[in-house]
Design a protein around this motif. Structure first.
Motif, PDB file in Angstrom:
ATOM      1  N   TRP A 171       0.662  -1.236   0.086  1.00  0.00           N
ATOM      2  CA  TRP A 171      -0.070  -0.130  -0.074  1.00  0.00           C
ATOM      3  C   TRP A 171       0.684   1.313  -0.080  1.00  0.00           C
ATOM      4  O   TRP A 171       0.717   2.321  -0.413  1.00  0.00           O
ATOM      5  CB  TRP A 171      -0.888   0.071   1.351  1.00  0.00           C
ATOM      6  N   ASN A 172       2.024   1.336   0.740  1.00  0.00           N
ATOM      7  CA  ASN A 172       2.846   2.530   1.036  1.00  0.00           C
ATOM      8  C   ASN A 172       3.924   2.280  -0.161  1.00  0.00           C
ATOM      9  O   ASN A 172       4.879   3.382  -0.060  1.00  0.00           O
ATOM     10  CB  ASN A 172       3.513   2.278   2.022  1.00  0.00           C
ATOM     11  N   THR A 173       3.948   1.488  -1.218  1.00  0.00           N
ATOM     12  CA  THR A 173       4.946   1.956  -2.083  1.00  0.00           C
ATOM     13  C   THR A 173       4.819   3.054  -2.952  1.00  0.00           C
ATOM     14  O   THR A 173       3.432   3.466  -3.194  1.00  0.00           O
ATOM     15  CB  THR A 173       4.835   0.612  -3.461  1.00  0.00           C
ATOM     16  N   ASN A 174       5.860   3.712  -3.456  1.00  0.00           N
ATOM     17  CA  ASN A 174       5.865   4.995  -3.789  1.00  0.00           C
ATOM     18  C   ASN A 174       5.197   6.077  -3.185  1.00  0.00           C
ATOM     19  O   ASN A 174       4.598   7.180  -3.635  1.00  0.00           O
ATOM     20  CB  ASN A 174       4.960   4.880  -5.417  1.00  0.00           C
ATOM     21  N   VAL A 175       5.137   5.865  -1.842  1.00  0.00           N
ATOM     22  CA  VAL A 175       4.223   6.893  -1.208  1.00  0.00           C
ATOM     23  C   VAL A 175       5.516   7.476  -0.400  1.00  0.00           C
ATOM     24  O   VAL A 175       6.196   6.870   0.519  1.00  0.00           O
ATOM     25  CB  VAL A 175       3.104   6.593  -0.041  1.00  0.00           C
ATOM     26  N   HIS A 176       5.752   8.947  -0.445  1.00  0.00           N
ATOM     27  CA  HIS A 176       6.934   9.327   0.092  1.00  0.00           C
ATOM     28  C   HIS A 176       6.815  10.460   1.427  1.00  0.00           C
ATOM     29  O   HIS A 176       7.420  11.375   1.354  1.00  0.00           O
ATOM     30  CB  HIS A 176       8.029   9.783  -0.885  1.00  0.00           C
ATOM     31  N   GLN A 177       5.526  10.042   1.890  1.00  0.00           N
ATOM     32  CA  GLN A 177       5.511  10.965   3.144  1.00  0.00           C
ATOM     33  C   GLN A 177       6.726  11.088   4.001  1.00  0.00           C
ATOM     34  O   GLN A 177       7.209   9.896   4.648  1.00  0.00           O
ATOM     35  CB  GLN A 177       4.298  10.362   3.926  1.00  0.00           C
ATOM     36  N   GLY A 178       7.042  12.331   4.338  1.00  0.00           N
ATOM     37  CA  GLY A 178       8.276  12.463   5.242  1.00  0.00           C
ATOM     38  C   GLY A 178       9.344  12.449   4.479  1.00  0.00           C
ATOM     39  O   GLY A 178      10.508  12.813   5.094  1.00  0.00           O
ATOM     40  N   TYR A 179       9.415  12.499   3.129  1.00  0.00           N
ATOM     41  CA  TYR A 179      10.699  12.531   2.372  1.00  0.00           C
ATOM     42  C   TYR A 179      11.189  13.822   2.419  1.00  0.00           C
ATOM     43  O   TYR A 179      10.704  14.922   2.593  1.00  0.00           O
ATOM     44  CB  TYR A 179      10.203  12.337   1.053  1.00  0.00           C
ATOM     45  N   GLN A 180      12.630  13.832   3.035  1.00  0.00           N
ATOM     46  CA  GLN A 180      13.208  15.181   3.121  1.00  0.00           C
ATOM     47  C   GLN A 180      14.806  15.059   2.743  1.00  0.00           C
ATOM     48  O   GLN A 180      15.861  14.474   3.464  1.00  0.00           O
ATOM     49  CB  GLN A 180      13.378  15.459   4.904  1.00  0.00           C
ATOM     50  N   PRO A 181      14.942  15.366   1.465  1.00  0.00           N
ATOM     51  CA  PRO A 181      16.324  15.120   0.557  1.00  0.00           C
ATOM     52  C   PRO A 181      17.344  15.985   1.325  1.00  0.00           C
ATOM     53  O   PRO A 181      16.879  17.251   1.772  1.00  0.00           O
ATOM     54  CB  PRO A 181      16.023  15.273  -0.771  1.00  0.00           C
TER      55      PRO A 181
ATOM     56  N   VAL B 220      11.441  18.072  -3.803  1.00  0.00           N
ATOM     57  CA  VAL B 220      10.678  17.235  -2.590  1.00  0.00           C
ATOM     58  C   VAL B 220       9.358  16.727  -2.993  1.00  0.00           C
ATOM     59  O   VAL B 220       9.067  15.291  -3.020  1.00  0.00           O
ATOM     60  CB  VAL B 220      10.311  18.034  -1.460  1.00  0.00           C
ATOM     61  N   HIS B 221       8.413  17.448  -3.519  1.00  0.00           N
ATOM     62  CA  HIS B 221       7.118  17.043  -3.908  1.00  0.00           C
ATOM     63  C   HIS B 221       7.126  16.667  -5.423  1.00  0.00           C
ATOM     64  O   HIS B 221       7.438  17.286  -6.088  1.00  0.00           O
ATOM     65  CB  HIS B 221       5.988  17.965  -3.737  1.00  0.00           C
ATOM     66  N   ASN B 222       6.490  15.365  -5.564  1.00  0.00           N
ATOM     67  CA  ASN B 222       6.447  14.835  -7.069  1.00  0.00           C
ATOM     68  C   ASN B 222       5.539  13.997  -7.276  1.00  0.00           C
ATOM     69  O   ASN B 222       5.382  12.716  -6.934  1.00  0.00           O
ATOM     70  CB  ASN B 222       7.930  14.157  -7.254  1.00  0.00           C
TER      71      ASN B 222
ATOM     72  N   VAL C  86       4.732  24.351   7.571  1.00  0.00           N
ATOM     73  CA  VAL C  86       6.119  24.778   6.816  1.00  0.00           C
ATOM     74  C   VAL C  86       6.697  26.010   7.659  1.00  0.00           C
ATOM     75  O   VAL C  86       8.015  26.052   7.629  1.00  0.00           O
ATOM     76  CB  VAL C  86       5.827  25.381   5.516  1.00  0.00           C
ATOM     77  N   GLN C  87       6.030  26.877   8.258  1.00  0.00           N
ATOM     78  CA  GLN C  87       6.526  28.131   8.950  1.00  0.00           C
ATOM     79  C   GLN C  87       7.313  27.518  10.199  1.00  0.00           C
ATOM     80  O   GLN C  87       8.084  28.224  10.715  1.00  0.00           O
ATOM     81  CB  GLN C  87       5.592  29.010   9.240  1.00  0.00           C
ATOM     82  N   THR C  88       7.395  26.249  10.755  1.00  0.00           N
ATOM     83  CA  THR C  88       7.966  25.881  11.687  1.00  0.00           C
ATOM     84  C   THR C  88       8.956  24.600  11.184  1.00  0.00           C
ATOM     85  O   THR C  88       9.845  24.288  12.163  1.00  0.00           O
ATOM     86  CB  THR C  88       7.253  25.200  12.891  1.00  0.00           C
ATOM     87  N   MET C  89       9.215  24.618  10.036  1.00  0.00           N
ATOM     88  CA  MET C  89      10.025  23.453   9.370  1.00  0.00           C
ATOM     89  C   MET C  89      11.555  24.009   9.424  1.00  0.00           C
ATOM     90  O   MET C  89      11.818  24.885   8.580  1.00  0.00           O
ATOM     91  CB  MET C  89       9.632  22.842   8.130  1.00  0.00           C
ATOM     92  N   LYS C  90      12.325  23.207  10.088  1.00  0.00           N
ATOM     93  CA  LYS C  90      13.781  23.593   9.870  1.00  0.00           C
ATOM     94  C   LYS C  90      14.306  23.635   8.487  1.00  0.00           C
ATOM     95  O   LYS C  90      14.864  24.308   7.754  1.00  0.00           O
ATOM     96  CB  LYS C  90      14.773  22.883  10.707  1.00  0.00           C
ATOM     97  N   GLU C  91      14.001  22.500   7.733  1.00  0.00           N
ATOM     98  CA  GLU C  91      14.247  22.130   6.518  1.00  0.00           C
ATOM     99  C   GLU C  91      12.733  21.275   5.949  1.00  0.00           C
ATOM    100  O   GLU C  91      11.916  20.536   6.680  1.00  0.00           O
ATOM    101  CB  GLU C  91      15.116  21.303   6.175  1.00  0.00           C
ATOM    102  N   ILE C  92      12.301  21.694   4.673  1.00  0.00           N
ATOM    103  CA  ILE C  92      11.144  21.371   4.178  1.00  0.00           C
ATOM    104  C   ILE C  92      11.219  19.748   3.926  1.00  0.00           C
ATOM    105  O   ILE C  92      12.290  19.160   3.768  1.00  0.00           O
ATOM    106  CB  ILE C  92      10.575  22.050   2.914  1.00  0.00           C
ATOM    107  N   TYR C  93       9.921  19.230   4.354  1.00  0.00           N
ATOM    108  CA  TYR C  93       9.706  17.794   4.171  1.00  0.00           C
ATOM    109  C   TYR C  93       8.334  17.567   3.523  1.00  0.00           C
ATOM    110  O   TYR C  93       7.529  18.389   3.654  1.00  0.00           O
ATOM    111  CB  TYR C  93      10.273  16.917   5.205  1.00  0.00           C
ATOM    112  N   GLN C  94       8.200  16.325   2.926  1.00  0.00           N
ATOM    113  CA  GLN C  94       6.796  16.122   2.320  1.00  0.00           C
ATOM    114  C   GLN C  94       5.762  15.810   3.431  1.00  0.00           C
ATOM    115  O   GLN C  94       5.993  14.649   4.065  1.00  0.00           O
ATOM    116  CB  GLN C  94       7.075  14.828   1.551  1.00  0.00           C
ATOM    117  N   TYR C  95       4.822  16.487   3.554  1.00  0.00           N
ATOM    118  CA  TYR C  95       3.907  16.509   4.938  1.00  0.00           C
ATOM    119  C   TYR C  95       2.755  15.447   4.638  1.00  0.00           C
ATOM    120  O   TYR C  95       2.429  14.523   5.365  1.00  0.00           O
ATOM    121  CB  TYR C  95       3.329  17.912   5.274  1.00  0.00           C
TER     122      TYR C  95
END
Ligand code: HEC
Ligand code: HEC
Ligand code: HEC
Ligand code: HEC
Ligand code: HEC
Ligand code: HEC
Length: 421
Positions: free
Chosen positions: A234-244, A327-329, A356-365
């Motif tokens: 179910w989670n294949t290709n789901v990148h929630q939390g992705y932070q390159p 990040v988002h794709n 986003v205004q509290t993220m040190k660096e952006i990630y996929q939420y």
């Protein structure tokens, strides 16, 4: 306990709000319209000023609140060069204090506009002060926020598992007892107290013959493996939390949070086109020509632009594009349009991109799955009032009801975006 803390929280919120209104209402300065002022401030001033700390120019909260001569402030904002040229003492002092950087002249702003901006700055500053004063109390009340739904589910899970374990153990004990009883029947009286070691294999063999028990063990195994496989697929290709790892560690919390720079300042595309767009480095240079010039992170901006901070000159032969990692794709088969959601649908960036205004660096939420899109479309009410598109739909609908001719063009079929990316 939880109810009491909830009531306390509600109460303290009410008191804070009332205090805020009282401060605003009785303030000696409150003449302008703070909401209009906020828009003007964000459009014209946030690139150099913040209310509570220094950016390029001074923090405006204290200076503007302490300054009693609003007329002087109008003159300063609308034409500070004239004030400096006229050797106005106050103007010269602040000008020299900031290394004679000089502020933009806002000839296009009228006195009323500046009054609105001042009203906003003062209101925001007072609200900040009130919040700082109330922070300890709010913190105490906020500490007990109760169990999250995750904790509740985890607890239920643990209880269910414990229940199953008890059931299984009961069964096993029952079987063992039966085995022991049977052994007792066969063996002489005195040997019964101790089950001999050689008999252990026999016991296991007996257990393996117990069909109910074997079935139960197999069932548990199948359920465990099955749910693991299900969740994984179910989670294949789901990148929630992705932070390159990004080439520059760009802190959104500082820029969008602390400095309150509008998302639009850098991602203007989100309001008028399909793509939100990543800002060009020239936008960063509006501030970083003078801000944090020593930081190695900022030197990466200079290198990419071929800019030499010593001579303050650009050398375009040394310039190269900044390789931000996306990040988002969404896959190519999906068409997603930002302006439709942000401008027409009035959805806040944070609804989809998180705090986003509290993220040190952006990630996929958000998961960005089809289910995610569909669920929101099922739940969100469309605000069609005052929207030309829906006015047209209603007009077409009336024509269809009257049995009149309707062309695709009247349904928006000749708008470029219907056929083109
Ligand atoms: C390009 C950057 C820039 C922009 C944009 C800008 N300022 Fe300034 N501002 C400065 C600088 C720098 C100073 C310090 C004085 C100097 O060097 O001229 C200053 C000083 C001030 C002061 C004087 C503060 C004091 O201590 O008396 C006020 C008030 C002010 N700005 C208001 C505004 C307002 C309102 C706007 C938006 C309409 C604005 N500024 C936009 C850079 C800017
Ligand atoms: C000062 C400029 C600036 C401001 C203000 C800003 N951003 Fe960004 N944003 C960037 C840059 C630069 C990147 C690319 C670097 C990165 O991904 O960290 C980015 C990346 C992003 C991304 C990820 C893009 C991707 O690769 O998928 C999102 C989402 C985003 N910003 C949302 C926001 C939101 C929401 C706000 C307002 C709360 C905001 N940004 C304010 C400069 C800015
Ligand atoms: C409106 C002005 C402004 C703009 C535009 C801006 N910044 Fe900044 N940025 C600042 C200020 C001010 C700080 C320093 C905050 C502090 O630590 O006091 C900062 C800090 C940083 C830092 C942290 C530096 C360090 O060593 O701590 C990085 C990295 C950065 N900015 C990158 C960028 C990038 C990349 C862009 C363009 C996408 C950008 N900034 C656009 C004002 C701005
Ligand atoms: C309805 C949900 C939603 C809202 C609201 C939204 N976004 Fe996005 N955003 C997305 C999705 C989905 C993607 C991935 C798009 C793709 O891959 O084609 C994305 C991608 C991005 C990107 C990176 C790629 C690009 O499109 O250039 C940035 C930057 C971004 N968003 C910023 C913002 C900002 C700023 C706002 C608010 C003004 C905002 N978004 C509002 C869902 C949303
Ligand atoms: C936070 C809620 C939300 C999420 C998440 C969301 N949408 Fe939407 N979407 C809306 C709303 C609200 C509208 C209607 C805007 C309007 O008034 O036209 C809309 C409209 C649309 C439309 C136009 C439909 C039409 O009839 O013209 C498309 C296409 C679309 N969304 C695609 C997507 C895709 C693809 C995703 C997931 C990647 C997505 N949306 C995620 C809220 C959302
Ligand atoms: C009903 C669908 C439709 C609509 C609406 C539409 N187009 Fe097109 N457009 C096409 C098709 C199909 C082609 C490719 C065939 C061709 O080149 O003639 C095309 C080709 C083009 C091309 C040439 C692209 C190239 O690389 O040769 C341009 C430019 C263009 N359209 C612009 C627009 C603009 C601007 C609008 C809005 C005013 C618009 N189109 C509305 C269907 C549409």
């Amino acid at each position: 306990m939880r109810n009491i803390s909830l009531i306390f929280k509600q109460f303290s919120k009410t008191v804070l709000l009332l205090a805020g209104f009282a401060i605003l209402g009785f303030s000696a300065h409150a003449q302008g319209d703070a909401t209009k002022g906020e828009a003007l401030f964000k459009a014209n001033c946030t690139s150099c000023h913040a209310v509570d700390h220094q950016v390029v120019g001074p923090a405006l909260g204290t200076t503007v609140t302490e300054e009693t001569d609003d007329k002087w402030l109008y003159k300063w904002v609308e034409n500070n060069t004239a004030l400096i040229a006229a050797k106005d003492q106050k103007a010269l002092k602040i000008y020299n204090q900031f290394n004679q950087q000089g502020m933009t002249v806002f000839g296009s702003l009228a006195d009323a506009d500046v009054a609105n901006i001042l009203a906003y700055v003062r209101a925001d500053w007072k609200a900040d002060q009130a919040k700082a004063a109330a922070a300890p109390a709010a913190g105490a009340a906020g500490a007990d926020s109760g169990p999250s739904s995750f904790v509740v589910f985890a607890l239920i899970g643990v209880i269910v598992v414990a229940f199953i374990v008890i059931l299984v153990l009961n069964k096993v004990i029952g079987t063992l007892e039966k085995v022991v009883l049977r052994a007792k029947d066969l063996a002489p009286e005195e040997e019964v107290a101790v089950v001999p070691a050689v008999d252990r294999m026999a016991v296991i063999r007996k257990l393996a013959k117990n069909k109910k028990l074997v079935f139960f063990v197999l069932l548990c195994g199948t359920i465990a493996c099955g749910s693991w496989a299900w969740v994984t697929m179910w989670n294949t290709n789901v990148h929630q939390g992705y932070q390159p790892e990004q080439p520059i560690h760009f802190p959104h919390d500082l820029h969008a949070g602390v400095m309150k720079i509008d998302c639009q300042y850098c991602h203007s595309g989100a309001y008028k086109s399909k793509n939100a767009t990543i800002p060009s480095l020239n936008i960063c240079m509006n501030c970083h020509k003078t801000v944090k010039t020593e930081s190695p992170e900022i030197h990466k901006i200079y290198d990419a632009l071929g800019y030499d901070p010593k001579t303050m000159k650009y050398d375009s032969t040394k310039a190269h594009p900044m390789q931000w990692v996306r990040v988002h794709n969404l896959p190519d088969l999906v068409y997603f349009n930002h302006s439709q959601h942000v401008k027409v649908g009035q959805i806040r960036c944070q609804t989809c991109h998180g705090p986003v205004q509290t993220m040190k660096e952006i990630y996929q939420y958000s998961p960005l799955t089809m289910k995610w899109c569909i669920q929101c479309h099922k739940r969100t009410e469309v605000n069609y009032k005052g929207n030309a598109y829906y006015d047209n739909m209603i007009a077409v609908h009336d024509r269809i009801k009257r049995g009149e001719k309707v062309t695709e063009a009247s349904l928006g079929g000749i708008e470029c975006g219907k056929c083109h990316y």
